[in-house]
Design an enzyme around this catalytic site. Sequence first.
Site, PDB file in Angstrom:
ATOM      1  N   GLY A  68     134.012  31.611 -30.565  1.00  0.00           N
ATOM      2  CA  GLY A  68     133.497  30.308 -30.961  1.00  0.00           C
ATOM      3  C   GLY A  68     132.201  29.992 -30.246  1.00  0.00           C
ATOM      4  O   GLY A  68     131.427  30.891 -29.898  1.00  0.00           O
ATOM      5  N   SER A  69     131.967  28.722 -30.000  1.00  0.00           N
ATOM      6  CA  SER A  69     130.704  28.278 -29.421  1.00  0.00           C
ATOM      7  C   SER A  69     130.755  28.303 -27.893  1.00  0.00           C
ATOM      8  O   SER A  69     131.837  28.229 -27.289  1.00  0.00           O
ATOM      9  CB  SER A  69     130.392  26.855 -29.886  1.00  0.00           C
ATOM     10  OG  SER A  69     131.293  25.938 -29.272  1.00  0.00           O
ATOM     11  N   VAL A  74     132.574  25.095 -26.362  1.00  0.00           N
ATOM     12  CA  VAL A  74     134.042  25.129 -26.411  1.00  0.00           C
ATOM     13  C   VAL A  74     134.571  26.268 -25.546  1.00  0.00           C
ATOM     14  O   VAL A  74     135.616  26.142 -24.903  1.00  0.00           O
ATOM     15  CB  VAL A  74     134.535  25.254 -27.863  1.00  0.00           C
ATOM     16  CG1 VAL A  74     136.063  25.311 -27.907  1.00  0.00           C
ATOM     17  CG2 VAL A  74     134.037  24.087 -28.707  1.00  0.00           C
ATOM     18  N   GLY A  75     133.836  27.371 -25.507  1.00  0.00           N
ATOM     19  CA  GLY A  75     134.251  28.492 -24.675  1.00  0.00           C
ATOM     20  C   GLY A  75     134.358  28.109 -23.214  1.00  0.00           C
ATOM     21  O   GLY A  75     135.267  28.543 -22.496  1.00  0.00           O
ATOM     22  N   GLU A  96     133.938  35.431 -26.754  1.00  0.00           N
ATOM     23  CA  GLU A  96     132.854  35.904 -27.622  1.00  0.00           C
ATOM     24  C   GLU A  96     132.213  34.656 -28.198  1.00  0.00           C
ATOM     25  O   GLU A  96     132.802  33.983 -29.042  1.00  0.00           O
ATOM     26  CB  GLU A  96     133.405  36.828 -28.712  1.00  0.00           C
ATOM     27  CG  GLU A  96     132.333  37.652 -29.398  1.00  0.00           C
ATOM     28  CD  GLU A  96     131.569  36.871 -30.446  1.00  0.00           C
ATOM     29  OE1 GLU A  96     130.535  36.242 -30.095  1.00  0.00           O
ATOM     30  OE2 GLU A  96     132.003  36.863 -31.595  1.00  0.00           O
ATOM     31  N   CYS A 123     128.740  36.291 -36.089  1.00  0.00           N
ATOM     32  CA  CYS A 123     128.566  36.325 -34.632  1.00  0.00           C
ATOM     33  C   CYS A 123     127.447  37.279 -34.265  1.00  0.00           C
ATOM     34  O   CYS A 123     126.562  36.951 -33.477  1.00  0.00           O
ATOM     35  CB  CYS A 123     129.873  36.747 -33.969  1.00  0.00           C
ATOM     36  SG  CYS A 123     131.235  35.594 -34.257  1.00  0.00           S
TER      37      CYS A 123
END
Length: 624
Positions: free
Chosen positions: A294-295, A298-299, A316, A350
């Site tokens: 994800g982003s 948020v990661g 990732e 991605c």
Amino acid sequence: MDQLLMDATSSFMSMSVLEQVGVAASTLVAFKVLSWLKSFLGFVFQLPPPKVTVPIEPSESADVLPNASKIDPSKLCSNKNKVQLFDPATYDNLGEVPVTTKAQVEEKVQKAREAQKEWRKSSFAHRRLLMRTMLRYITENQENCARVACRDSGKTLLDAIIGEVLVTCEKLAWLASSGEKHLQPEYRDTGRMMMMKKVKVEFTPLGVIGAIVPWNYPFHNVFNPISAALFSGNAIVIKVSEYASWSIGYYKRIVDACCEAVGAPKDLVQFVVGYGETGDALVRSGADKIIFVGSPNVGRIVARAAADNWTPVVLELGGKDPFVVCDDADVDGIVQTACRGVWQNMGQNCAGPERFFVYEKVFDKFCNSVADVVKRMKTGPSLGDPSVDCGAVCMGPNQLKAYQALVDDAVSKGAKVLSGGYIPSLTSSDPVSSRLAKGSFYPPTILADVPENANIAQEEIFGPIMCIFKVKGNSDDEAVRMANNCDFALSSCVFSGSTSRAKKVADRLVAGMSAVNDLEGCTYMSQSLPFGGLKKSGYDRFAGPEGLRGLCSIRSVCEDLVPFIRNSIPPPMQYLSSGAGHNFAQGLIHMFYSTSLLGNLKGVWMLIRYAGAKPPPAPKAKVA
């Protein structure tokens, strides 16, 4: 035979250097082909796995849903107790599902853990059979798998076939053919002093894997972690995106049917749906490892939550991959590659090129060539219309506004719009714009002469926008500087008429993956390679042996080489101290590790000298 060998050697030595290189190259190619053919034939001529039949709903098999009601896209994610299911290309209403609560997440993790207790003991032959069973179903039902992904994400059928189905088949095939050898115990060098031992590394299943996956590839993002987790002997709980929760109805039926067909526990794979709270519940559920895609924002939250329970995490977090076009590159030959890189899945990748660094000498030709392709591409709902080139954007109006903000900022700083660059409107006099406004569409866009201070030069686009930067002076050094001037570092690629030049430039790019004279995403088609990046793109890896072993507990084991010969503590080093133990230990170091023969001999002499050292006798007891 000896004479034949001598004749062949004589014949080879009489050739010119160029002829010898040609023979050597031909031999190498033949060896590669034969090796691949052996592997391929061995895979094909195995006994076929069981055939699986999975029921499919009318909404999953139909190209068009003429009676579907429409959603109000402005209200997406407004009800935190339910997830709205919809088709981004048409805004067709596909229903609602309740959000998985914290208690339900924990229950599903526990179910998976119970199933894994049995599955962890499964043989590799059993796991291979499961991979091949899934592979058989997918290859025999490609269009159904792809169509469901199209409806849930808005992509074209071609994008789904190559971006979802093809890579999943490669993953399953690699696991079935090569996965076992990377999880078998690996014997290692014992070291100089442990010659009477044998040492190895064992890879045992972790338990329950938690995966939080995005919406861009609904099919592959589910089957990719499932296949790796199950092959490594784990169970898995997957939290799918709130923007792609409809398709798991069909995909879970596939997984359950394949598990049943081979006798695997039925609760090995669990799904949860919802928003951030559901993801947080999964991270804190006691899962043994978390995979998050994800982003970066948020990661960071996921990593902090996982740290509370010491839960390891794979992050990732996307990228802004550079696509370098040198001044000697064959522009005509790479235009289609460049276009596919950007508009495959409408740029929602991605690993996909977001920054095109084109040398000044070929800049105009490159810009004109890609613009000519884009202006003739067809955008719209693709189900039922295979002539559509570009599909929808998954996340709806807010995402379209984010794209437009990036475009407007770049233009205000000097970028030129060669194509697209606007949000379609229902009230537009342009029939294309008004038609696209009925779904979540952003037209394929090209920005040229993008300045490095534009927001779009640093922020991940994750959309259908090609950004072209001019490399002045046709300088490799300048191209490298510009490409590395970014907080992301996932993947990269370089194109040049000279392979050695392309490789030299690629070697200087900071990235977790790189391709020479090909699209950087081609590394993912070799599932033996790990996938992941550096810097803001995250850490750890999935895919390849590294990803597979990352789902295991890695245990070091030391055993006797010969069962009846065992190490013991030499007398000078035993308790009670003889006073010479340190001298004996120094002798060991000299004998095994000295860098000179004289030092080795000194060590032997010290061992002999101090070997008989004994502790002082115990004091005599006093007579009362």
